[in-house]
Design a protein around this motif. Structure first.
Motif, short mmCIF file in Angstrom:
data_model
loop_
_atom_site.label_atom_id
_atom_site.label_comp_id
_atom_site.label_asym_id
_atom_site.label_seq_id
_atom_site.Cartn_x
_atom_site.Cartn_y
_atom_site.Cartn_z
N GLY A 138 58.83 25.94 70.60
CA GLY A 138 59.05 25.44 69.26
C GLY A 138 59.70 26.46 68.34
O GLY A 138 60.52 26.12 67.49
N THR A 139 59.36 27.74 68.52
CA THR A 139 59.93 28.79 67.67
C THR A 139 61.41 29.00 67.97
O THR A 139 62.15 29.52 67.12
CB THR A 139 59.19 30.13 67.87
OG1 THR A 139 59.21 30.48 69.25
CG2 THR A 139 57.75 30.02 67.39
N VAL A 140 61.85 28.61 69.16
CA VAL A 140 63.27 28.69 69.52
C VAL A 140 64.00 27.44 69.04
O VAL A 140 65.11 27.51 68.49
CB VAL A 140 63.44 28.87 71.03
CG1 VAL A 140 64.93 28.88 71.42
CG2 VAL A 140 62.76 30.14 71.50
N TYR A 141 63.36 26.27 69.24
CA TYR A 141 63.99 25.02 68.81
C TYR A 141 64.17 24.95 67.29
O TYR A 141 65.12 24.33 66.81
CB TYR A 141 63.14 23.83 69.26
CG TYR A 141 63.05 23.64 70.75
CD1 TYR A 141 64.06 24.10 71.60
CD2 TYR A 141 61.96 23.01 71.34
CE1 TYR A 141 63.97 23.93 72.96
CE2 TYR A 141 61.86 22.83 72.69
CZ TYR A 141 62.87 23.29 73.51
OH TYR A 141 62.78 23.11 74.86
N TYR A 142 63.26 25.58 66.56
CA TYR A 142 63.28 25.49 65.09
C TYR A 142 64.59 26.02 64.51
O TYR A 142 65.32 25.27 63.83
CB TYR A 142 62.08 26.24 64.53
CG TYR A 142 61.78 25.98 63.08
CD1 TYR A 142 62.62 26.43 62.07
CD2 TYR A 142 60.62 25.31 62.70
CE1 TYR A 142 62.33 26.21 60.73
CE2 TYR A 142 60.33 25.08 61.36
CZ TYR A 142 61.19 25.53 60.39
OH TYR A 142 60.90 25.31 59.07
#
Length: 215
Positions: A90-94
């Motif tokens: 999620g921290t990459v997709y954000y």
């Protein structure tokens, strides 16, 4: 000056991340809680970008930088926000999602950029916090378990930020409320059925596209 502003936003976000990590450690917050407060805070980067930059290719640079940094820290397990129960992208997709919003909407449809970012920040962020703290009624999709309390929070927070966004961009009140209500339902549905962390991509891009093409 734009490039200096881009670097400035990286510095500001870095300071915010460090402060939230430090505060979370001092208050002995769980890593998932720290991560979601970071999730909420970072979404407001779009206001710095819109105020300080004019071109999408400048504004997208900090987001590509944070996509790379978040991927590296995730792989290394660095930072309390990555010390969660399962590996989460999620921290990459954000920042990747914000980069796509900037690519498509920064210069021509800034309202779509703000709407998608705010729903991702506040809607998805508060849904996770409330669901984890107060969730008592759960539903599952495969191996993913979510709470009705979190989904209701997702709808309410999204409805509020969308309505405020439309009003700030001087849309008629009736349209701001009605379209905010419709899109909040769509955002909550996406969050409910999405697989793992893909909601960080699907929610802002869907909301941004609907705002751009319908308003």
């Amino acid at each position: 000056m734009e490039w200096i502003a881009a670097v400035g936003t990286i510095v500001i976000v870095g300071i915010v991340l460090a402060l939230l990590e430090w505060t979370g450690k001092k208050l002995q917050m769980q890593p998932e809680t720290i991560r979601k407060w970071i999730h909420i805070a970072v979404g407001h980067w779009v206001f710095l970008a819109l105020a300080w930059m004019e071109h999408w290719y400048v504004a997208i640079t900090p987001l590509l930088f944070f996509t790379l940094i978040n991927w590296i820290t995730l792989k290394r397990g660095t930072g309390r926000m990555n010390q969660v129960e399962r590996v989460s992208y999620g921290t990459v997709y954000y920042p990747m999602a914000l980069a796509l919003l900037v690519l498509f909407f920064f210069e021509q449809e800034p309202m779509a950029l703000v709407a998608g970012s705010m729903v991702l920040a506040w809607g998805d962020g508060l849904a996770a916090l409330v669901g984890k703290r107060f969730g008592k009624t759960f539903y599952t999709r495969g191996k993913i378990r979510r709470s009705f309390e979190g989904s209701i929070t997702m709808f309410l927070a999204s409805f509020l930020v969308l309505t405020v966004t439309f009003l700030l961009y001087e849309e008629p009140a009736w349209l701001a409320v009605s379209y905010g209500f419709l899109l909040a339902n769509i955002a909550a549905l996406i969050e409910a059925v999405s697989y793992r962390d893909t909601d960080n991509l699907l929610i802002p891009l869907t909301i941004g596209a609907l705002v751009a093409f319908a308003l």
